[in-house]
Design a protein around this motif. Structure first.
Motif, PDB file in Angstrom:
ATOM      1  N   LEU A 468       0.846  -1.199   0.000  1.00 45.45           N
ATOM      2  CA  LEU A 468       0.000   0.000   0.000  1.00 45.45           C
ATOM      3  C   LEU A 468       0.880   1.248   0.000  1.00 45.45           C
ATOM      4  N   ALA A 469       2.061   1.125   0.600  1.00 44.98           N
ATOM      5  CA  ALA A 469       3.010   2.240   0.584  1.00 44.98           C
ATOM      6  C   ALA A 469       3.439   2.577  -0.832  1.00 44.98           C
ATOM      7  N   THR A 470       3.654   1.546  -1.661  1.00 49.05           N
ATOM      8  CA  THR A 470       4.057   1.768  -3.050  1.00 49.05           C
ATOM      9  C   THR A 470       2.925   2.404  -3.843  1.00 49.05           C
ATOM     10  N   ALA A 471       1.704   1.910  -3.652  1.00 54.22           N
ATOM     11  CA  ALA A 471       0.553   2.487  -4.351  1.00 54.22           C
ATOM     12  C   ALA A 471       0.376   3.955  -3.988  1.00 54.22           C
ATOM     13  N   ALA A 472       0.567   4.279  -2.699  1.00 57.12           N
ATOM     14  CA  ALA A 472       0.415   5.662  -2.257  1.00 57.12           C
ATOM     15  C   ALA A 472       1.532   6.544  -2.812  1.00 57.12           C
ATOM     16  N   ARG A 473       2.768   6.079  -2.749  1.00 55.48           N
ATOM     17  CA  ARG A 473       3.903   6.886  -3.220  1.00 55.48           C
ATOM     18  C   ARG A 473       3.800   7.176  -4.714  1.00 55.48           C
ATOM     19  N   GLU A 474       3.430   6.162  -5.498  1.00 56.93           N
ATOM     20  CA  GLU A 474       3.372   6.318  -6.948  1.00 56.93           C
ATOM     21  C   GLU A 474       2.051   6.906  -7.429  1.00 56.93           C
ATOM     22  N   ASN A 475       1.058   6.985  -6.536  1.00 61.01           N
ATOM     23  CA  ASN A 475      -0.254   7.547  -6.877  1.00 61.01           C
ATOM     24  C   ASN A 475      -0.863   6.845  -8.097  1.00 61.01           C
ATOM     25  N   TYR A 476      -0.810   5.520  -8.082  1.00 64.72           N
ATOM     26  CA  TYR A 476      -1.317   4.740  -9.199  1.00 64.72           C
ATOM     27  C   TYR A 476      -2.837   4.848  -9.322  1.00 64.72           C
ATOM     28  N   ASP A 477      -3.335   4.765 -10.553  1.00 65.93           N
ATOM     29  CA  ASP A 477      -4.775   4.669 -10.795  1.00 65.93           C
ATOM     30  C   ASP A 477      -5.197   3.235 -10.542  1.00 65.93           C
ATOM     31  N   LEU A 478      -5.439   2.910  -9.292  1.00 68.25           N
ATOM     32  CA  LEU A 478      -5.609   1.523  -8.872  1.00 68.25           C
ATOM     33  C   LEU A 478      -6.695   1.411  -7.809  1.00 68.25           C
ATOM     34  N   SER A 479      -7.678   0.568  -8.072  1.00 67.68           N
ATOM     35  CA  SER A 479      -8.697   0.234  -7.073  1.00 67.68           C
ATOM     36  C   SER A 479      -8.369  -1.136  -6.503  1.00 67.68           C
ATOM     37  N   VAL A 480      -8.109  -1.193  -5.211  1.00 65.02           N
ATOM     38  CA  VAL A 480      -7.771  -2.437  -4.530  1.00 65.02           C
ATOM     39  C   VAL A 480      -9.023  -2.924  -3.808  1.00 65.02           C
ATOM     40  N   VAL A 481      -9.597  -4.016  -4.292  1.00 63.33           N
ATOM     41  CA  VAL A 481     -10.808  -4.587  -3.707  1.00 63.33           C
ATOM     42  C   VAL A 481     -10.411  -5.779  -2.848  1.00 63.33           C
ATOM     43  N   VAL A 482     -10.815  -5.764  -1.576  1.00 62.62           N
ATOM     44  CA  VAL A 482     -10.503  -6.864  -0.656  1.00 62.62           C
ATOM     45  C   VAL A 482     -11.811  -7.451  -0.138  1.00 62.62           C
ATOM     46  N   PHE A 483     -12.106  -8.685  -0.550  1.00 60.16           N
ATOM     47  CA  PHE A 483     -13.266  -9.399  -0.024  1.00 60.16           C
ATOM     48  C   PHE A 483     -12.876 -10.037   1.308  1.00 60.16           C
ATOM     49  N   VAL A 484     -13.622  -9.728   2.349  1.00 56.55           N
ATOM     50  CA  VAL A 484     -13.248 -10.108   3.706  1.00 56.55           C
ATOM     51  C   VAL A 484     -14.292 -11.066   4.279  1.00 56.55           C
ATOM     52  N   ASP A 485     -13.856 -12.318   4.505  1.00 54.31           N
ATOM     53  CA  ASP A 485     -14.725 -13.273   5.210  1.00 54.31           C
ATOM     54  C   ASP A 485     -14.042 -13.876   6.427  1.00 54.31           C
ATOM     55  N   GLY A 486     -12.770 -13.538   6.639  1.00 53.05           N
ATOM     56  CA  GLY A 486     -12.070 -14.009   7.833  1.00 53.05           C
ATOM     57  C   GLY A 486     -11.489 -15.404   7.730  1.00 53.05           C
ATOM     58  N   LEU A 547      -8.704   1.810  -1.612  1.00 49.54           N
ATOM     59  CA  LEU A 547      -8.949   0.471  -1.105  1.00 49.54           C
ATOM     60  C   LEU A 547     -10.418   0.347  -0.743  1.00 49.54           C
ATOM     61  N   ILE A 548     -11.048  -0.714  -1.248  1.00 55.08           N
ATOM     62  CA  ILE A 548     -12.462  -0.977  -0.981  1.00 55.08           C
ATOM     63  C   ILE A 548     -12.570  -2.312  -0.275  1.00 55.08           C
ATOM     64  N   GLN A 549     -13.082  -2.282   0.949  1.00 52.64           N
ATOM     65  CA  GLN A 549     -13.269  -3.499   1.737  1.00 52.64           C
ATOM     66  C   GLN A 549     -14.697  -3.981   1.547  1.00 52.64           C
ATOM     67  N   VAL A 550     -14.856  -5.272   1.187  1.00 52.82           N
ATOM     68  CA  VAL A 550     -16.179  -5.834   0.937  1.00 52.82           C
ATOM     69  C   VAL A 550     -16.414  -6.984   1.914  1.00 52.82           C
ATOM     70  N   ALA A 551     -17.360  -6.808   2.826  1.00 53.52           N
ATOM     71  CA  ALA A 551     -17.687  -7.866   3.777  1.00 53.52           C
ATOM     72  C   ALA A 551     -18.563  -8.910   3.091  1.00 53.52           C
ATOM     73  N   VAL A 552     -18.137 -10.182   3.157  1.00 48.06           N
ATOM     74  CA  VAL A 552     -18.884 -11.263   2.514  1.00 48.06           C
ATOM     75  C   VAL A 552     -18.957 -12.460   3.461  1.00 48.06           C
TER      76      VAL A 552
END
Length: 583
Positions: A468-486, A547-552
Motif C-alpha cells: 500500500l506504501a508503493t501504491a500511495a507513493r506512486e499515486n497509481y490509478d488503482l482500485s484495490v478490492v478486498v473481499f473479507v470473510d475471515g 482500497l475498498i473493503q467488501v464484507a462477505v
C-alpha cells in the motif's frame, strides 16, 4: 532511420531503437564500470523502468541507474517479492519486456515466486540478480547473502541464464537476454551480477538492440492445416496465452470469421477475442463445442486442464497444434498435425492459405445457444455473478482486472467478460496465492491511461499489504478490492467437504480501512454488489489509489463450472449442432 521490418504492436515498443537518442557513436568502445555498461545496454534495448530494491552487492548498478535518471525510472517497492510480481504485471499488460533487480541469496529467493508465475504465464521478464564477489563464488566462505549454487537454483526457473565473468561482458549478456526474450516462447531470463564486476572498469562496446525474431512456421505444414480446416464440417479453435503473447488477436479474429469457427479461450488466452464477439467462448463453452468438432486448431495453448488431462474432443477428431513449444503437442495430448511457429505468424499464414472461394455457413446462432447456456450456468452462482457485474459495469473495455485466488476471482475465470487483450490477468497454472496486488501495481505502472482493479481475498492480500506504501507513493490509478470473510475460504470448503472438519483457516485481520488511511489512501467499506459498484465508480472518478473493503460470507462453489473433473455434478452442455439439452 528505424528499420521498416520492426513488428507492429506492443512488442515493437520496447524493441524499436530510439532514433532521437541512440547514435552510431554510442556503439564505439569506451571505458565504463560494469554497472554503467549494464545500464547503458538496457537503455539501448528500450528499457525505461526497473523494479528493484537496492543493496550493497548492487551499489554500482544502482549508481549507474541514478546517473541515467533522465532515461530510467527505478521503482522501489517494500519487499523483493513485489519486484518480480510488478515486472510480471508490467510485461503481461503492456507486451513490453520488464526488468527487475534484487540482491543475491535471500533477495533472489524472495523474488522467485514472481519469476515462477512469469514463467507459467509467458511473461518477458529480465531478472537481474546480484552475486557475491566473483573470486569467492562456490568457495563456501560464508560471504554476505551467499547461497550454495545460486546459479543452479536460478537456471531451473528461467528460459536462459548467464553470469558475468568480466566487466566488459555486460553489454553482450544484456543483448543476448533480449534476443532470448524476443524469440521463441516468451519466458523470464536471468543474468547474475558479481558485485566486483559491477564496480570494475573496462573498455566495452554497446550493441545494437536485439531484433524481434518470431519463429516462422513451415509453409508446407501450413498448407496441410489449411486444407484440413477448409474441409472441416465444424472446426473449432482453442486459443491460449501464446496468441496473446504474440499479439495474434486480430489474426485469430480474421481466421475464425473466415472459417466460421467458434473460439474457445483458455484462462491465459482470454481477451484474444472480445467476449462480445459472436464466435467467442470461454473454457466452459468449450465443453459444448469441442465434443462436436471434427477439426480442432490448438493455437498457443498447452491444451491440458489443471490435472494434466488432455482436452479431448471426440473420436475421429483431427488436431492441428500451432505452438513455439514442442512439448505442448506431445502426450498425453492426442496426436495431430504439429506446426512449430509463432502463433500470430501461423494464424496469418493459415488465413492466407485458405481457398479464395471458401464459403462457410454462419454459425453465430449455434454459438449463441452455447452463450445462453453459459449465462444460465454462471448466473446461478451468487453473489459472485453480481459482484462481477459490479466490477465490469464500472470498467472501460481496456481497463485491467488482476484476479486472485479468491471466491470472486475463481468465478471471474469464466464469468468476467473480457473485452480487450491484456486486460485480464491471472497467475495461470502457478495458482500463486497473494500474487495479485503486487502484480496489479506493475500493471498500473505500465498503463497510466487505464484504471486497474486488483481483486483480492483477505488471505492473499495480507501477503503483500505493505505495498500500500508503493501504491500511495506512486499515486497509481488503482482500485484495490478486498473481499473479507475471515478465512482461507477455498481451503476451508475443501477441508469440510473431504474431512468434515477444518484447521488452520481462520484469519486475524487488521482493520483494512484504518490501514489504508494510515497510508493516506481513500477507502470505503461496503457489503453488497451495489455498494461495490458505487465505490468503484467513485474511486475511478476521483483517480489515484483506493482500497475498498467488501464484507462477505460463505459463497457457493463455482468449481463444477471451472473444472469438469471435480467430484460434483457437472452441468450437461448443449449440442451446438442441434437443440440445447436441459441445463
Amino acid at each position: 532511420m528505424a528499420d521498416p521490418d520492426w513488428p507492429i504492436g506492443p512488442l515493437a515498443v520496447a524493441a524499436q531503437p530510439d532514433d532521437g537518442e541512440i547514435s552510431v557513436t554510442q556503439y564505439e568502445p569506451q571505458e565504463r564500470t560494469g554497472g554503467e555498461a549494464l545500464v547503458e545496454q538496457l537503455i539501448v534495448e528500450g528499457v525505461t523502468d526497473i523494479f528493484g530494491i537496492p543493496g550493497v552487492q548492487l551499489d554500482w548498478a544502482v549508481e549507474a541507474i541514478r546517473e541515467r535518471g533522465d532515461r530510467l525510472r527505478f521503482v522501489v517497492p517494500r519487499h523483493e517479492q513485489a519486484t518480480s510480481y510488478m515486472a510480471d504485471g508490467y510485461a503481461r499488460t503492456t507486451g513490453k519486456e520488464a526488468v527487475c533487480m534484487v540482491v543475491p541469496g535471500p533477495g533472489m529467493l524472495n523474488a522467485l515466486s514472481g519469476i515462477s508465475t512469469a514463467y507459467a504465464c509467458n511473461a518477458r521478464v529480465l531478472f537481474l540478480v546480484g552475486q557475491i564477489p566473483s573470486d569467492t563464488i562456490g568457495k563456501g566462505y560464508g560471504m554476505l547473502h551467499e547461497l550454495p549454487d545460486q546459479s543452479g537454483m536460478l537456471k531451473k526457473l528461467v528460459k536462459w541464464h548467464a553470469i558475468a565473468e568480466k566487466a566488459e561482458d555486460f553489454p553482450a549478456l544484456v543483448n543476448e537476454a533480449f534476443a532470448q526474450l524476443r524469440s521463441g516462447r516468451p519466458r523470464p531470463v536471468a543474468i547474475e551480477l558479481p558485485t566486483d564486476l559491477l564496480q570494475a572498469r573496462a573498455v566495452s562496446a554497446l550493441l545494437p538492440p536485439a531484433p524481434y525474431a518470431p519463429t516462422k512456421p513451415d509453409t508446407g505444414l501450413i498448407g496441410e492445416a489449411a486444407a484440413l480446416l477448409a474441409n472441416a464440417r465444424f472446426p473449432v479453435i482453442q486459443s491460449g496465452g501464446g496468441v496473446l503473447a504474440s499479439d495474434g488477436g486480430e489474426a485469430l479474429r480474421a481466421l475464425a470469421e473466415r472459417l466460421q469457427a467458434p473460439v474457445v479461450m483458455s484462462e491465459n488466452g482470454r481477451g484474444t477475442l472480445d467476449d462480445r464477439h459472436p464466435l467467442a467462448l470461454t473454457a466452459l463453452g468449450g465443453r459444448s463445442v469441442l465434443p462436436h468438432a471434427d477439426v480442432v486448431l490448438v493455437a498457443g495453448s498447452r491444451f491440458l486442464d489443471g490435472h494434466a488431462h488432455p482436452i479431448n474432443a471426440s473420436a475421429g477428431t483431427k488436431y492441428i497444434y500451432l505452438n513455439v513449444e514442442p512439448n505442448d503437442w506431445e502426450a498425453p495430448r492426442l496426436p495431430g498435425l504439429s506446426i512449430l511457429g509463432d502463433a500470430r505468424l501461423g494464424l496469418e499464414a493459415l488465413l492466407a492459405a485458405l481457398p479464395a472461394d471458401l464459403d462457410r455457413a454462419d454459425v453465430s446462432e449455434k454459438v449463441a445457444l452455447v452463450k445462453d447456456w453459459i449465462k444460465l450456468q454462471t448466473g446461478a452462482i451468487q453473489p459472485q455473478t453480481d459482484f462481477v457485474a459490479a466490477l465490469r459495469g464500472t470498467m472501460a473495455d481496456d481497463d485491467i482486472l488482476v484476479s486472485e485466488l479468491t471466491q470472486v476471482g475463481y468465478f471471474s475465470n469464466i464469468g468476467y467478460p473480457v473485452h480487450s487483450a491484456r486486460a485480464f490477468i491471472t497467475p495461470g497454472y502457478q495458482g500463486t496465492l497473494g500474487y495479485g496486488f503486487n502484480t496489479a501495481l506493475g500493471a498500473a505502472h505500465g498503463n497510466p491511461g487505464k484504471r486497474v482493479v486488483s481483486l483480492n481475498g483477505d488471505g492473499g492480500f495480507s501477503w503483500g499489504l505493505q505495498e500500500l506504501a508503493t501504491a500511495a507513493r506512486e499515486n497509481y490509478d488503482l482500485s484495490v478490492v478486498v473481499f473479507v470473510d475471515g478465512y482461507y475460504g477455498n481451503v476451508r470448503r475443501i477441508q469440510n467437504r473431504v474431512f468434515g472438519k477444518e484447521i488452520g483457516v481462520k484469519l486475524t485481520n487488521p482493520d483494512f480501512e484504518l490501514l489504508a488511511k494510515a497510508y493516506g489512501l481513500h477507502t470505503q467499506a461496503v457489503d453488497s454488489p451495489e455498494g461495490l459498484r458505487d465505490a468503484l465508480q467513485a474511486a475511478k472518478d476521483r483517480g489515484g489509489p483506493a482500497l475498498i473493503q467488501v464484507a462477505v460470507g460463505v459463497m457457493p462453489s463455482p468449481w463444477a463450472l471451472i473444472h469438469p473433473f471435480v467430484p460434483s455434478m457437472v452441468p450437461v452442455p448443449p449440442n451446438p449442432l442441434g437443440e440445447p439439452e436441459a441445463a
